[in-house]
Design a protein around this motif. Structure first.
Motif, PDB file in Angstrom:
ATOM      1  N   ILE A  23     -21.356 -17.584 -30.010  1.00  0.00           N
ATOM      2  CA  ILE A  23     -20.122 -16.976 -30.486  1.00  0.00           C
ATOM      3  C   ILE A  23     -18.972 -17.931 -30.160  1.00  0.00           C
ATOM      4  CG2 ILE A  23     -18.578 -14.998 -30.255  1.00  0.00           C
ATOM      5  CD1 ILE A  23     -21.217 -14.251 -31.499  1.00  0.00           C
ATOM      6  N   THR A  24     -18.217 -18.303 -31.167  1.00  0.00           N
ATOM      7  CA  THR A  24     -17.059 -19.178 -31.005  1.00  0.00           C
ATOM      8  C   THR A  24     -15.800 -18.357 -31.231  1.00  0.00           C
ATOM      9  OG1 THR A  24     -18.342 -21.033 -31.871  1.00  0.00           O
ATOM     10  CG2 THR A  24     -15.948 -21.280 -31.816  1.00  0.00           C
ATOM     11  N   VAL A  25     -14.863 -18.431 -30.287  1.00  0.00           N
ATOM     12  CA  VAL A  25     -13.636 -17.637 -30.354  1.00  0.00           C
ATOM     13  C   VAL A  25     -12.437 -18.563 -30.483  1.00  0.00           C
ATOM     14  CG1 VAL A  25     -12.172 -16.010 -29.108  1.00  0.00           C
ATOM     15  CG2 VAL A  25     -14.655 -15.803 -28.978  1.00  0.00           C
ATOM     16  N   LYS A  26     -11.534 -18.213 -31.389  1.00  0.00           N
ATOM     17  CA  LYS A  26     -10.291 -18.967 -31.569  1.00  0.00           C
ATOM     18  C   LYS A  26      -9.157 -17.979 -31.795  1.00  0.00           C
ATOM     19  CE  LYS A  26     -12.560 -23.010 -33.358  1.00  0.00           C
ATOM     20  NZ  LYS A  26     -12.661 -24.000 -34.398  1.00  0.00           N
ATOM     21  N   TYR A  27      -7.938 -18.453 -31.630  1.00  0.00           N
ATOM     22  CA  TYR A  27      -6.782 -17.591 -31.884  1.00  0.00           C
ATOM     23  C   TYR A  27      -5.588 -18.426 -32.294  1.00  0.00           C
ATOM     24  CZ  TYR A  27      -4.717 -18.876 -27.377  1.00  0.00           C
ATOM     25  OH  TYR A  27      -4.155 -19.566 -26.331  1.00  0.00           O
ATOM     26  N   ASP A  28      -4.603 -17.734 -32.870  1.00  0.00           N
ATOM     27  CA  ASP A  28      -3.363 -18.373 -33.291  1.00  0.00           C
ATOM     28  C   ASP A  28      -2.250 -17.339 -33.158  1.00  0.00           C
ATOM     29  OD1 ASP A  28      -1.624 -20.270 -34.263  1.00  0.00           O
ATOM     30  OD2 ASP A  28      -2.265 -20.090 -36.356  1.00  0.00           O
ATOM     31  N   SER A  71      -9.349  -2.663 -24.606  1.00  0.00           N
ATOM     32  CA  SER A  71      -8.684  -3.922 -24.268  1.00  0.00           C
ATOM     33  C   SER A  71      -7.164  -3.777 -24.260  1.00  0.00           C
ATOM     34  CB  SER A  71      -9.112  -4.999 -25.257  1.00  0.00           C
ATOM     35  OG  SER A  71      -8.505  -6.219 -24.956  1.00  0.00           O
ATOM     36  N   LEU A  72      -6.610  -3.115 -25.259  1.00  0.00           N
ATOM     37  CA  LEU A  72      -5.160  -2.966 -25.333  1.00  0.00           C
ATOM     38  C   LEU A  72      -4.627  -2.042 -24.237  1.00  0.00           C
ATOM     39  CD1 LEU A  72      -4.818  -2.830 -29.206  1.00  0.00           C
ATOM     40  CD2 LEU A  72      -3.884  -4.609 -27.703  1.00  0.00           C
ATOM     41  N   LYS A  73      -5.337  -0.959 -23.955  1.00  0.00           N
ATOM     42  CA  LYS A  73      -4.915  -0.066 -22.872  1.00  0.00           C
ATOM     43  C   LYS A  73      -4.955  -0.785 -21.528  1.00  0.00           C
ATOM     44  CE  LYS A  73      -6.053   4.485 -24.719  1.00  0.00           C
ATOM     45  NZ  LYS A  73      -6.972   5.646 -24.598  1.00  0.00           N
ATOM     46  N   ALA A  74      -5.974  -1.615 -21.318  1.00  0.00           N
ATOM     47  CA  ALA A  74      -6.083  -2.368 -20.066  1.00  0.00           C
ATOM     48  C   ALA A  74      -4.928  -3.356 -19.904  1.00  0.00           C
ATOM     49  CB  ALA A  74      -7.422  -3.107 -20.011  1.00  0.00           C
ATOM     50  N   ARG A  75      -4.326  -3.784 -20.999  1.00  0.00           N
ATOM     51  CA  ARG A  75      -3.205  -4.718 -20.957  1.00  0.00           C
ATOM     52  C   ARG A  75      -1.860  -4.017 -20.887  1.00  0.00           C
ATOM     53  NH1 ARG A  75      -7.248  -7.479 -22.484  1.00  0.00           N
ATOM     54  NH2 ARG A  75      -7.288  -9.741 -22.495  1.00  0.00           N
ATOM     55  N   SER A 172     -13.742 -11.024 -25.642  1.00  0.00           N
ATOM     56  CA  SER A 172     -13.487 -12.469 -25.586  1.00  0.00           C
ATOM     57  C   SER A 172     -12.374 -12.878 -26.544  1.00  0.00           C
ATOM     58  CB  SER A 172     -14.766 -13.261 -25.856  1.00  0.00           C
ATOM     59  OG  SER A 172     -15.256 -12.996 -27.142  1.00  0.00           O
ATOM     60  N   ILE A 173     -12.233 -12.185 -27.669  1.00  0.00           N
ATOM     61  CA  ILE A 173     -11.115 -12.476 -28.582  1.00  0.00           C
ATOM     62  C   ILE A 173      -9.806 -12.055 -27.924  1.00  0.00           C
ATOM     63  CG2 ILE A 173     -10.011 -11.884 -30.778  1.00  0.00           C
ATOM     64  CD1 ILE A 173     -12.839 -11.455 -31.923  1.00  0.00           C
ATOM     65  N   MET A 174      -9.773 -10.841 -27.398  1.00  0.00           N
ATOM     66  CA  MET A 174      -8.541 -10.282 -26.840  1.00  0.00           C
ATOM     67  C   MET A 174      -8.160 -10.906 -25.494  1.00  0.00           C
ATOM     68  SD  MET A 174      -7.423  -8.388 -29.184  1.00  0.00           S
ATOM     69  CE  MET A 174      -6.095  -7.507 -28.366  1.00  0.00           C
ATOM     70  N   LYS A 175      -9.040 -11.673 -24.914  1.00  0.00           N
ATOM     71  CA  LYS A 175      -8.732 -12.369 -23.661  1.00  0.00           C
ATOM     72  C   LYS A 175      -7.517 -13.276 -23.833  1.00  0.00           C
ATOM     73  CE  LYS A 175     -11.407 -15.799 -22.722  1.00  0.00           C
ATOM     74  NZ  LYS A 175     -12.537 -16.643 -22.344  1.00  0.00           N
ATOM     75  N   ASN A 176      -7.295 -13.745 -25.059  1.00  0.00           N
ATOM     76  CA  ASN A 176      -6.182 -14.647 -25.355  1.00  0.00           C
ATOM     77  C   ASN A 176      -4.901 -13.925 -25.740  1.00  0.00           C
ATOM     78  OD1 ASN A 176      -7.746 -17.139 -25.086  1.00  0.00           O
ATOM     79  ND2 ASN A 176      -8.859 -16.323 -26.830  1.00  0.00           N
ATOM     80  N   PHE A 177      -4.943 -12.611 -25.813  1.00  0.00           N
ATOM     81  CA  PHE A 177      -3.759 -11.813 -26.127  1.00  0.00           C
ATOM     82  C   PHE A 177      -2.951 -11.638 -24.846  1.00  0.00           C
ATOM     83  CE2 PHE A 177      -1.573  -7.883 -27.528  1.00  0.00           C
ATOM     84  CZ  PHE A 177      -1.104  -8.351 -28.740  1.00  0.00           C
TER      85      PHE A 177
END
Length: 189
Positions: A23-28, A71-75, A172-177
């Motif tokens: 699994i490859t994860v990227k963000y912008d 994920s969003l609630k944890a943040r 893993s995607i939301m880790k970068n949020f």
């Protein structure tokens, strides 16, 4: 000659297994948007892009929505059920068939002694999945953050394993949020 063929086969099988797509994860993100202004969210599946009957199924949409919610609630973001949210979190999934080709050139200066050059080609068919999460400013509908993951999500045999695969992928995607509502992108690292 038989031992040589067995060793070559084991080498190629090991190489193919180790080259399996992970699994490859990227963000912008838009660096001009001040994310400190956002505190609430609403999650929506992008109905037009979730057309695949398996990957975009209602079951997988619930898996992703549940993982996004956690994920969003944890943040520190708060869900909005009635009224306007600051952020609209839309997601979609798609898949495409892929082929991986592996060649092992077993060339040696002494290959003429062992019976010539040994070049084996192997092919592997697999399905590559993609999960895309778009976070938009609800007022302007402009995307302020986007994360995506590609790899083999649907390869797990058991339903519990697929639940875990989707949950881990979204995490893993939301880790970068940004870590919590009111923080800037730089504070997330």
């Amino acid at each position: 000659m038989k031992i040589k063929a067995i060793i070559t086969s084991l080498f190629v099988a090991g190489t193919l297994a180790s080259c399996a797509p992970a699994i490859t994860v990227k963000y912008d993100y838009d660096p001009k948007v001040n994310v400190r202004q956002f505190t609430t969210y609403r999650i929506e599946a992008d109905r037009t892009r979730n057309a695949d009957p398996i990957v975009g199924s209602n079951l997988n949409q619930r898996r992703i929505a549940d993982a996004l919610e956690q994920s969003l609630k944890a943040r520190g973001y708060k869900p909005v059920t009635q009224g306007e949210a600051d952020l609209v979190v839309r997601f979609f999934m798609d898949s495409k068939d892929k082929q991986q080709i592996q060649s092992n050139n077993m060339y040696s200066p002494y290959s003429w002694w062992y019976g010539g050059m040994n070049n084996n080609m192997y092919s592997r068919q697999y399905e590559e999945n993609r999960v895309v999460i778009n976070v938009s400013d609800a007022r302007t509908n402009d995307i302020v953050w986007q994360g995506w993951a590609t790899g083999q999500l649907n390869s797990r045999n058991k339903e519990r394993d697929r639940d875990q695969a989707f949950r881990e992928t979204v995490t893993s995607i939301m880790k970068n949020f940004p870590e919590s509502a009111g923080q800037d992108y730089g504070a997330a690292r």
